[in-house]
Design a protein around this motif. Structure first.
Motif, PDB file in Angstrom:
ATOM      1  N   THR A  60      -6.390   9.647   5.019  1.00 20.90           N
ATOM      2  CA  THR A  60      -6.435   8.422   3.852  1.00 20.90           C
ATOM      3  C   THR A  60      -7.519   8.729   3.196  1.00 20.90           C
ATOM      4  OG1 THR A  60      -8.027   7.060   5.551  1.00 20.90           O
ATOM      5  CG2 THR A  60      -5.767   6.660   5.717  1.00 20.90           C
TER       6      THR A  60
ATOM      7  N   GLU B 111      -6.249  10.559   0.075  1.00 24.07           N
ATOM      8  CA  GLU B 111      -5.361   9.871  -0.788  1.00 24.07           C
ATOM      9  C   GLU B 111      -6.318   8.870  -1.799  1.00 24.07           C
ATOM     10  OE1 GLU B 111      -1.840   7.955  -2.584  1.00 24.07           O
ATOM     11  OE2 GLU B 111      -2.539   9.938  -1.499  1.00 24.07           O
TER      12      GLU B 111
ATOM     13  N   ARG C 250      -5.663   3.271  11.420  1.00 25.05           N
ATOM     14  CA  ARG C 250      -4.030   3.712  11.564  1.00 25.05           C
ATOM     15  C   ARG C 250      -3.852   4.174  13.035  1.00 25.05           C
ATOM     16  NH1 ARG C 250      -3.753   1.707   7.185  1.00 25.05           N
ATOM     17  NH2 ARG C 250      -3.089   2.552   5.480  1.00 25.05           N
TER      18      ARG C 250
ATOM     19  N   PRO D 218      -1.352  -1.601   4.881  1.00 25.49           N
ATOM     20  CA  PRO D 218      -1.408  -1.596   3.302  1.00 25.49           C
ATOM     21  C   PRO D 218      -1.395  -0.176   2.920  1.00 25.49           C
ATOM     22  CG  PRO D 218      -3.347  -2.247   4.422  1.00 25.49           C
ATOM     23  CD  PRO D 218      -2.555  -2.401   5.406  1.00 25.49           C
ATOM     24  N   THR D 219      -1.067   0.031   1.611  1.00 28.67           N
ATOM     25  CA  THR D 219      -1.458   1.445   1.047  1.00 28.67           C
ATOM     26  C   THR D 219      -2.604   1.564   0.769  1.00 28.67           C
ATOM     27  OG1 THR D 219      -0.717   0.930  -1.041  1.00 28.67           O
ATOM     28  CG2 THR D 219       1.249   1.421   0.299  1.00 28.67           C
ATOM     29  N   MET D 220      -2.936   2.931   0.278  1.00 25.84           N
ATOM     30  CA  MET D 220      -4.338   2.897  -0.285  1.00 25.84           C
ATOM     31  C   MET D 220      -4.348   2.419  -1.516  1.00 25.84           C
ATOM     32  SD  MET D 220      -6.421   4.582   1.986  1.00 25.84           S
ATOM     33  CE  MET D 220      -5.033   3.573   3.171  1.00 25.84           C
ATOM     34  N   ARG D 221      -3.226   2.319  -2.270  1.00 28.51           N
ATOM     35  CA  ARG D 221      -3.535   1.527  -3.688  1.00 28.51           C
ATOM     36  C   ARG D 221      -4.025   0.104  -3.524  1.00 28.51           C
ATOM     37  NH1 ARG D 221      -1.451   4.458  -7.835  1.00 28.51           N
ATOM     38  NH2 ARG D 221      -0.113   6.134  -7.332  1.00 28.51           N
TER      39      ARG D 221
END
Length: 272
Positions: A217, A220, A172, A183-186
């Motif tokens: 992160t 999350e 990041r 990208p998201t953590m999902r």
């Protein structure tokens, strides 16, 4: 230091963050082999070397980055050959684009876009770029014993190599300014799930090592998969990292600098 007589010295600038800087040292070393030249590293004006930027000496906490953390790479700046070539002007300094842009020209269709490695005394006649760079890195990147030992001890203390694991790298920080679409953590979880069934036996709790410059992160990831075991150096930091910014490196004191790069070395070893 067996440089051909009167050969030009390649001076490789050390610029950008650590992985970027060392990457171009590898590219510069490859080019030096191709040109049959010796090389030295210049840390002048390097963000990672506040000793040069602020007029300090090379000793102590504000010392040269490579000398501080690594065994010698290339000729040292006080080597007689370096001094002679610099004094006579028989040296060349290239900007980063010259290392990067020449790759296509050096890997031609003649060798199926691989390197012709005869000049490197490599056991394979032609080898892909990733393999050649990996072999160069193994020869060139040697942490000083104290940092190597502390890195290995940290890996042992966290039990990272005790069992199989999946490693994630989450970057990041100042990449935000470069307009990256993170990208998201999902997405990281989804990609990890594609590997879980191949890495872990039935009923085995997935172990995930997280290398990240933004420790938020990690929270999350744990929220999304509380049943998984997440391991990270973030859990051991005195100061929580919220995103790497190269502009902040020269402002770090000795203790902050040591903690930052010790963590980074552990992450690199675990990712490898």
């Amino acid at each position: 230091d067996a440089c051909p007589p009167n050969s030009t010295l390649n001076v490789i600038p050390f610029f950008g963050g650590m992985t970027n800087a060392l990457k171009f040292v590898v590219l510069g070393a490859l080019m030096s082999f191709e040109e049959n030249r010796c090389f030295t590293i210049s840390e002048k004006d390097a963000h990672l070397n506040p000793g040069h930027r602020f007029g300090k000496t090379k000793n102590g906490e504000m010392g040269n980055f490579v000398d501080h953390f690594f065994e010698g790479i290339g000729l040292p700046h006080d080597h007689p050959i370096v001094k002679e070539r610099m004094a006579s002007g028989n040296y060349v300094v290239r900007e980063w684009r010259q290392y990067w842009d020449s790759l296509e020209r050096r890997r031609t269709s003649l060798h199926n876009f691989n390197y012709n490695t005869s000049m490197y005394s490599h056991p394979a006649a032609n080898v892909d770029g990733v393999t050649l760079k990996r072999d160069f890195i193994r020869h060139m990147w040697h942490l000083l014993p104290s940092y190597r030992d502390s890195t290995c001890q940290a890996l042992k203390d966290q039990g990272i190599f005790d069992t199989d694991y999946i490693a994630l790298s989450v970057r990041r920080g100042d990449k935000t300014a470069e307009h990256f679409a993170f990208p998201t953590m999902r997405v990281y979880i989804r990609e990890a799930e594609n590997l879980v069934r191949h890495v872990f036996k039935d009923g085995e709790i997935p172990k995930i090592f997280v290398a990240t410059d933004d420790c938020k992160t990690l929270h999350e990831l744990r929220r999304l998969r509380p049943q998984w075991t997440f391991i990270s150096q973030c859990d051991l930091l005195a100061e929580i990292q919220t995103g790497y910014d190269i502009k902040k490196i020269p402002k770090m004191n000795g203790k902050q600098r040591e903690e930052h790069f010790r963590k980074f070395f552990v992450e690199l070893y675990a990712l490898a």
